[in-house]
Design an enzyme around this catalytic site. Structure first.
Site, PDB file in Angstrom:
ATOM      1  N   LYS A 167       0.821  -1.186  -0.052  1.00  0.00           N
ATOM      2  CA  LYS A 167       0.100  -0.060  -0.115  1.00  0.00           C
ATOM      3  C   LYS A 167       0.796   1.259   0.095  1.00  0.00           C
ATOM      4  O   LYS A 167       0.455   2.128  -0.512  1.00  0.00           O
ATOM      5  CB  LYS A 167      -0.963   0.038   1.282  1.00  0.00           C
ATOM      6  CG  LYS A 167      -1.935  -1.006   1.079  1.00  0.00           C
ATOM      7  CD  LYS A 167      -3.306  -0.333   0.092  1.00  0.00           C
ATOM      8  CE  LYS A 167      -4.479  -1.277   0.331  1.00  0.00           C
ATOM      9  NZ  LYS A 167      -5.415  -0.706  -0.582  1.00  0.00           N
ATOM     10  N   SER A 421       1.171  -9.932  -0.371  1.00  0.00           N
ATOM     11  CA  SER A 421       0.879  -8.514  -0.370  1.00  0.00           C
ATOM     12  C   SER A 421       1.017  -7.801   1.149  1.00  0.00           C
ATOM     13  O   SER A 421       1.151  -6.638   0.849  1.00  0.00           O
ATOM     14  CB  SER A 421      -0.338  -8.290  -1.110  1.00  0.00           C
ATOM     15  OG  SER A 421      -1.320  -8.939  -0.466  1.00  0.00           O
TER      16      SER A 421
END
Length: 618
Positions: A167, A421
């Site tokens: 992110k 992720s």
């Protein structure tokens, strides 16, 4: 277990803190042909009206935490969905795990504007300066998993970023492209986790003020981490929608820039640098890249780059079965909103994908693979055994999808990449992960066998299973003609499981495979007992928000109006708790019950007709 606290805790003093007062489409044929265009791809380029917010600030120069204590009587910031958005159930589109479904049809016409927009994404990804704050994460071979699957499985280690998540890339890219005067006014975002940390670290790097709105249910360890990066934290609202509405309103009032988590071209471009790095790091032909999908920012960015430079590489999204907003949107050809979204993989628990991300995915993505909660847990365990790293559920999602895809299609000798992720795992979720990991690997099965209630039947059963690897065993005698044994068995192949069932049935003992039932794994395995006939019992599974007072709000809704006959609570960390409830409601009162349940505001489903409940509880 904050949700089970009967009274809310006393608020902290307001020293240097701001207090804000807020008032079915079924799968038919698993071998449907998929329409995928491998030609040069191109990219075509609310808040409810209720009472306003009132805020009392104890100190104008608030330090790093503005503690927003919510009074939910007005629900001022509950964001209203678009009136025209179609609402669908997650189970209206289901297909076998590993199958590449929701493959969009490609338009053959590519206009000049499409080509221009595609080139803009490509050039902006190439010129992005996310390396100022993010590392070029390594691409590592998963040796054990590769050997097991017969393919080269590569891990793109975004869990090794400074904030343990990809992110950071999108947040920094958007903020770094803001004009100086906008940066000086500060930025604001709403997030319960990884996006918040990405914005906070980006702001620290760029020397600007960052305000982060987080739900009051956010665990202290998470908002403390954001605070530690120098951002100001506001705890506001019971749910993400309320925090987002508050952030957007405050952005307008203070002329701050709102940094969205996924639906903005600059955020998508930042995430697209993951794809650029994969292409640069890969040696040899690449079959597919598996990408976890929430709002769609990561997969849109990767597709925007990879499909432009290597159009034959498949870009495959991975979603949980109960959080499949992108798959459903691609299937319907338009963005849809999920009626309910599963919260286990909270990093991708999104009811509606982004407008720009959906547009790109519809043009470029090859399809979406769906996986179960058990498979995600198994992949968390795989990652631990490979690299001694613990991924969060959303971080292991792509790995679960890659494994399921390789098994479903019998893929061999190919290079596939799975993006790990994120690694912001909540410690209290590890118990559930360890319980379900072997089920996800198909190394453990949950079975039930029906015994005649007569002398010697239990001994006969034990003689049949004595050679099996029993990991859990529950039995209680009943006064009726039959009793049920619930047990877990270590298995290695489907044929072993079938052989065990045949042994039971050859001895006239009916057996059932309950491994796929979340109701059994979450609740019924802990509620084994004799027959319980409760008159007019309505049974529901509620999701309690993990906050003080949640139980009392539930009880105030239903009690003493009706008698509560069953209650089983199973916490899942900050994503809430699964609660199985039985309430005695007569036929003439059912409409009133449904109205109260809907008004409570907690997600719930009725399970009166669940066959596994009937087996184990009746």
């Amino acid at each position: 277990m904050e949700a089970l606290r009967l009274t809310p805790p006393q608020p902290l003093p307001l020293s240097h803190k701001e207090r804000v007062s807020l008032s079915s489409t079924s799968f038919v044929d698993p071998h449907i042909s998929m329409k995928v265009n491998l030609n040069l791809p191109c990219i075509r380029g609310a808040v409810s009206n209720s009472k306003p917010i009132t805020a009392q600030v104890s100190s104008p120069a608030a330090t790093s935490l503005e503690n927003a204590v919510v009074s939910s009587y007005t629900s001022s910031f509950a964001a209203a969905p678009s009136a025209s958005r179609k609402k669908v159930a997650s189970d209206s589109l289901q297909y076998p795990s590993g199958y590449l479904g929701a493959s969009p049809e490609r338009s053959m016409h590519k206009g000049n504007e499409d080509v221009t927009n595609a080139m803009e994404y490509l050039t902006n990804i190439l010129s992005s300066k996310v390396c100022d704050v993010a590392i070029e994460s390594p691409l590592q071979l998963a040796t054990k998993l590769s050997e097991r699957l017969g393919n080269q499985v590569w891990l793109k280690r975004e869990d090794l970023q400074p904030v343990f998540s990809f992110k950071l890339r999108g947040a920094y890219n958007m903020m770094a492209n803001l004009p100086k005067e906008q940066l000086e006014r500060g930025v604001i975002c709403s997030s319960a986790g990884n996006h918040a940390q990405g914005v906070a670290l980006s702001a620290k790097k760029l020397g600007c003020n960052a305000l982060i709105a987080m739900p009051v249910t956010t665990p202290e360890i998470k908002w403390r981490s954001v605070e530690g990066l120098g951002a100001t934290v506001v705890l506001v609202g019971d749910a993400y929608d309320e925090a987002q509405a508050y952030a957007k309103k405050r952005a307008k009032e203070e002329v701050r820039t709102f940094v969205p988590p996924f639906d903005h071209p600059d955020v998508i471009i930042g995430q697209g640098t993951v794809g650029m790095e994969i292409v640069r790091q890969t040696q040899g032909p690449l079959h597919a890249i598996f990408v976890p999908v929430g709002g769609g920012g990561l997969i849109a960015g990767i597709a925007a780059y990879v499909k432009r430079v290597s159009p034959k590489v498949k870009i495959i999204g991975v979603e949980p079965f109960d959080a499949n907003a992108m798959a459903l949107s691609l299937h319907h050809g338009e963005r849809v909103m999920l009626e309910q979204v599963g919260g286990f993989a909270d990093g991708v628990a999104v009811k509606e994908v982004g407008e720009e991300t959906f547009r790109i995915c519809r043009e470029l993505v090859d399809g979406v693979v769906l996986v179960s909660r058990d498979a995600i847990c198994a992949s968390i365990k795989d990652m631990f055994e490979e690299k001694r790293s613990i991924l969060e559920p959303a971080g292991a999602l792509a790995l679960a999808g890659a494994e399921a895809y390789c098994k479903y299609y019998g893929l061999k000798g190919k290079n596939v990449v799975a993006i790990t992720s994120g690694a912001n795992m909540n410690f209290d979720k590890l118990r559930e992960v360890t319980e379900l990991a072997n089920v996800g690997r198909q190394q453990e099965a949950v079975l039930a066998t029906v015994l005649p209630e007569e002398p010697g039947s239990f001994k006969q059963f034990c003689e049949l299973v004595v050679t099996m690897n029993i990991t859990e065993f529950k039995y209680r005698s009943n006064s009726d003609k039959e009793a049920v044994v619930l047990y877990s068995v270590g298995v290695h192949t489907v044929s072993e499981l079938e052989a065990m069932k045949q042994i039971m049935e050859s001895s006239q003992l009916r057996s059932f495979n309950l491994t796929a039932s979340d109701l059994v794994k979450d609740h019924l395995r802990y509620l084994m007992r004799g027959k319980s006939n409760v008159e007019n019992e309505v049974r529901c599974r509620f999701v309690f928000p993990e906050r003080p007072g949640a139980l009392m709000k539930f009880l105030d809704t239903f009690s003493p109006r009706w008698n509560i006959s069953l209650f089983h609570y199973r916490g899942q960390g900050e994503t809430g708790a699964n609660v199985l409830v039985g309430i005695q409601v007569s036929k003439r009162e059912e409409e009133e019950f449904v109205s109260r349940a809907d008004g409570l505001g907690y997600d719930y489903v009725m399970v009166n007709d669940d066959k596994n409940f009937q087996l184990l509880r009746h």
